[in-house]
Design a protein around this motif. Structure first.
Motif: not given
Length: 468
Positions: A366-382
């Motif tokens: 919604r507003d410009p942001t200074v991103v310091t960290g990103i975490y992405v997780e995918t899948g479920s139970g492998g």
């Protein structure tokens, strides 16, 4: 001769009387089961009465009595039942101690209103007196206010109330010392749960080496309300996937659970017994709620100080900090598992059908942001992992007919084994960002679940307008 005999009897009576007075004056030491020349603090001699709840049929008629006597080492529980009682058992560890850190996390992560709605019961389950004395001293120093307000109670059960834990049957070919450890732990939990049965409407089982999420009690209350609204039978809700951490029970079931653990203490570990107990109370499937509210923080186990690296990947300690944003994807969505759910707090996730090269999930801030960290997780139970994709940050929001996106993107890395994590992003990409995009770089037949997309941010510097 008779005079001498009377004189001896008189001397003997005086000796017995003096000895009896001495024993009475030092009865606090005898009650605590201590044999020591050193003075022992009085906190090891108070006898504790249980606040008995008559909700359970077991307690109403005093059926299946569980014979155990408690010593109150610190604090005093309120006679008024609270919303939540929290139980944890602690023993002397060969390498370090986590108990005070666990208690600090529980209280610091709770608001004053939340703390007034709960009571934490700590069972010091080790028979080393000096360890108990030192531990109680530390607790009294660090948590004087919580003890005074009835939010924290410390108890002990003397060794004579325990059935044998050595030389007992060996199931699963466990080593004798392992069998003794897990059997003793079952008894510890049995006594702890038995004492806590009347203290709260609900009971939460923890271990002495955990971190708590912010406002965990409010989250628990919300999940209980949702579960009750479903009108389905439940005996245990799980707020952590690990061991006997974060397991929630109705207090009405605690008298049965305490006796169940006691009766079968030799048979198997407590986390296996709890599954059988839940099934006996007709809850067939586990109810594991996410994100997890408790995380294992101990490095060394209480069993022989062995290394323990168990972590709950679904734990989120702080208040949810993703900024407001809109989420778009051109992958075909399965049912109501919309892209926005991967960004929002809670149990939801995005579930898309087989992605092709170039497919994306784009987050527009919604507003410009200074991103310091990103975490992405995918899948479920492998399963349903996103096998090949890159993570990008974008600048300059543009509008199309059906969605928003950014005019330009730059890659910050690729997913590995369905996950991506980066810290200190602002040191390399210092400017503010307006988008985050996960773009598929190779198609796959399997469907894909994007479980969570989380970012860390820092405040943007406002432009200087020449005014002081």
């Amino acid at each position: 001769m008779r005079r001498r005999s009377k004189k001896k009897n008189l001397i003997l009576a005086v000796v017995l009387l003096v000895g009896g007075l001495y024993l009475i004056s030092h009865s606090d030491i005898l009650i605590a089961g201590i044999r020591s020349d050193k003075p022992i603090p009085n906190e090891l001699s108070w006898q504790a009465d249980r606040l008995v709840s008559k909700v359970s049929w077991v307690e109403q008629g005093d059926y299946l009595p569980l014979n155990v006597s408690y010593q109150l080492l610190a604090g005093a529980p309120s006679t008024q039942q609270r919303y939540l009682s929290i139980g944890l058992s602690s023993v002397k560890r060969t390498k370090g101690s986590y108990l005070t850190h666990t208690l600090k996390s529980l209280f610091s992560q709770s608001s004053p209103e939340e703390r007034s709605s709960m009571v934490v019961v700590v069972l010091l389950a080790d028979f080393d007196v000096s360890w108990r004395v030192n531990t109680v001293r530390e607790i009294k120093t660090a948590f004087a206010s919580e003890l005074e307000q009835g939010q924290l109670v410390v108890i002990h059960v003397p060794q004579e109330w325990y059935p044998p834990v050595r030389g007992i049957k060996r199931n699963y070919n466990d080593a004798p010392n392992r069998v003794s450890f897990r059997s003793k732990q079952n008894l510890d939990y049995s006594f702890l749960i038995h004492y806590s049965a009347g203290l709260g409407q609900y009971y939460l089982q923890l271990e002495d080496d955990v971190l708590s999420a912010k406002s965990f009690l409010t989250s628990i209350k919300r999940h209980i309300e949702k579960q009750e609204a479903k009108k389905t039978t439940w005996a245990m809700l799980e707020f952590s996937a690990l061991g006997y951490i974060g397991k929630l029970y109705k207090s009405a079931d605690l008298p049965l659970l305490a006796r169940f653990l006691f009766l079968f203490y030799q048979e198997m570990p407590c986390d296996w017994l709890m599954t059988h107990f839940r099934q006996l109370l007709t809850q067939k499937e586990s109810v594991l709620l996410k994100p997890s509210l408790f995380q294992h923080m101990g490095t060394f186990s209480s069993f022989q100080g062995t290394y323990n690296k168990l972590k709950d990947r679904d734990f989120e300690e702080g208040v949810y900090t993703n900024p407001p944003a809109e989420v778009y994807s051109d992958m075909s969505t399965y049912q109501k598992n919309f892209p926005q759910l991967a960004w929002n707090a809670g149990e939801g996730f995005f579930w898309g059908r087989s992605p092709e090269t170039g497919n994306y999930l784009t987050v527009v801030f919604r507003d410009p942001t200074v991103v310091t960290g990103i975490y992405v997780e995918t899948g479920s139970g492998g399963k349903d992992l996103l096998e090949s994709a890159q993570v990008e940050i974008g600048h300059t929001v543009i509008n199309t007919e059906s969605k928003k996106t950014c005019k330009e993107f730059q890659s910050v890395g690729s997913l590995k084994n369905g996950r991506f994590e980066i810290e200190e992003l602002d040191k390399t990409y210092g400017s503010v960002s307006s988008c985050l995009r996960i773009q598929v770089t190779a198609g796959q037949k399997d469907w894909v679940i994007i479980t969570k997309v989380r970012i860390k941010t820092k405040p943007t510097t406002p432009p200087h307008n020449g005014k002081l």
